[in-house]
Design an enzyme around this catalytic site. Structure first.
Site, short mmCIF file in Angstrom:
data_model
loop_
_atom_site.label_atom_id
_atom_site.label_comp_id
_atom_site.label_asym_id
_atom_site.label_seq_id
_atom_site.Cartn_x
_atom_site.Cartn_y
_atom_site.Cartn_z
N LYS A 48 0.82 -1.19 0.00
CA LYS A 48 0.00 0.00 0.00
C LYS A 48 0.86 1.25 0.00
O LYS A 48 0.41 2.33 -0.36
CB LYS A 48 -0.86 0.03 1.27
N GLY A 49 2.11 1.13 0.43
CA GLY A 49 2.92 2.31 0.73
C GLY A 49 3.09 3.30 -0.40
O GLY A 49 3.23 4.49 -0.17
N GLU A 104 7.71 2.78 -6.30
CA GLU A 104 7.82 2.25 -4.94
C GLU A 104 7.98 3.41 -3.94
O GLU A 104 8.43 4.49 -4.30
CB GLU A 104 9.00 1.27 -4.88
N ASP A 105 7.60 3.16 -2.71
CA ASP A 105 7.71 4.19 -1.68
C ASP A 105 9.14 4.29 -1.15
O ASP A 105 9.70 5.38 -1.04
CB ASP A 105 6.72 3.95 -0.53
N ASP A 108 14.55 -0.30 1.28
CA ASP A 108 15.20 -0.45 2.57
C ASP A 108 16.25 -1.56 2.43
O ASP A 108 17.35 -1.31 1.93
CB ASP A 108 14.10 -0.75 3.59
N LYS A 136 17.06 4.13 1.22
CA LYS A 136 17.84 4.03 2.45
C LYS A 136 19.01 3.09 2.20
O LYS A 136 18.98 1.94 2.62
CB LYS A 136 16.95 3.41 3.55
N VAL A 158 10.91 6.06 8.88
CA VAL A 158 10.12 7.23 8.48
C VAL A 158 8.66 6.86 8.24
O VAL A 158 8.34 5.72 7.90
CB VAL A 158 10.72 7.92 7.23
N ARG A 170 -0.09 7.02 7.12
CA ARG A 170 0.01 7.07 5.66
C ARG A 170 -0.52 8.39 5.11
O ARG A 170 -0.13 8.84 4.04
CB ARG A 170 -0.79 5.92 5.02
P1 IMP Z 1 12.68 -3.86 1.86
O1 IMP Z 1 12.25 -5.15 1.25
O2 IMP Z 1 13.41 -4.05 3.15
O3 IMP Z 1 13.40 -2.94 0.91
O4 IMP Z 1 11.36 -3.21 2.37
C1 IMP Z 1 10.70 -2.27 1.75
C2 IMP Z 1 9.37 -2.09 2.45
O5 IMP Z 1 9.51 -2.02 3.88
C3 IMP Z 1 8.81 -0.78 2.02
O6 IMP Z 1 8.03 -0.91 0.85
C4 IMP Z 1 8.03 -0.35 3.24
O7 IMP Z 1 6.72 -0.88 3.19
C5 IMP Z 1 8.78 -0.95 4.41
N1 IMP Z 1 9.70 0.04 5.00
C6 IMP Z 1 11.04 0.04 4.97
N2 IMP Z 1 11.57 1.09 5.61
C7 IMP Z 1 10.50 1.79 6.07
C8 IMP Z 1 10.37 3.01 6.82
O8 IMP Z 1 11.34 3.70 7.21
N3 IMP Z 1 9.10 3.40 7.10
C9 IMP Z 1 8.01 2.71 6.70
N4 IMP Z 1 8.07 1.57 5.99
C10 IMP Z 1 9.31 1.12 5.68
MG MG Z 2 5.95 -0.81 0.63
#
Ligand code: IMP
Ligand code: MG
Length: 180
Positions: A48-49, A104-105, A108, A136, A158, A170
């Site tokens: 949803k982000g 994408e939002d 991470d 990040k 964040v 959100r």
């Molecule tokens: P990744 O697979 O670790 O890159 O995760 C990405 C997902 O984790 C994003 O689409 C977010 O939904 C969530 N996420 C990662 N960091 C944050 C943050 O700082 N705030 C809120 N959601 C986050």
């Molecule tokens: Mg997300």
């Protein structure tokens, strides 16, 4: 349900203002409009982000485009992602006739997008690129780069502008640091 007082007390400080976001999206929209003019373009938002970013980005693009949504999540709640990615909801489009941009939002660890890119690449889109609002890089555990990252941020949790903590925040119009 959380009280408004408790909700607001966790918003530590604004990291990226509404104006900064709007300006960066305008620029990204112009760039995409130039680059994809004359090509069948499909924006794929990861729910949803990314829904807020998608909504603003698609309106900053001035060429014909289509949109679609998919949902993927890493298991578990809280501020640390667990490493397992599940696709909950898939696209309606057959992407083989489209130039696809994943919207994408935040990137991470990189696990979610790496999995999504792997899945979508196998469906043979004409091309596949990734645009993320936030990056990040300090948190990366798998090798992964976005083609366009609007903002690079340090290793902070964040909230806002689509990003949640346990589904709240959100709707904030800016990106803020969460006060854990
Ligand atoms: P990744 O697979 O670790 O890159 O995760 C990405 C997902 O984790 C994003 O689409 C977010 O939904 C969530 N996420 C990662 N960091 C944050 C943050 O700082 N705030 C809120 N959601 C986050
Ligand atoms: Mg997300």
């Amino acid at each position: 349900m959380i009280s408004t007082k408790e909700h607001d007390s966790k918003i530590k400080r604004v990291i990226i203002s509404q104006e900064e976001i709007a300006q960066a999206i305008k620029k990204a929209g112009e760039q995409i409009s130039k680059e994809y003019d004359g090509k069948p373009l499909l924006l794929v938002s990861i729910l949803k982000g990314a829904f807020v970013f998608m909504s603003d980005l698609c309106r900053a693009i001035t060429i014909p485009l289509e949109i679609d949504f998919m949902s993927a999540s890493s298991y578990g709640a809280g501020t640390v992602s667990s490493g397992k990615v599940r696709i909950d909801f898939d696209l309606k489009h057959d992407i083989s006739n489209y130039h696809v941009i994943i919207v994408e939002d935040i990137i991470d660890t990189g696990r979610t997008l790496k999995e999504i890119v792997y899945t979508l690449s196998n469906r043979n889109p004409l091309s596949l690129k990734i645009v993320t609002l936030l990056d990040k890089p300090d948190r990366r555990v798998v090798e992964f780069e976005a083609d366009m990252a609007l903002f690079t941020i340090p290793d902070l949790f964040v909230i806002g502008y689509g990003l949640d903590l346990n589904e709240y925040y959100r709707n904030l119009p800016y990106v803020a640091e969460y006060d854990a």
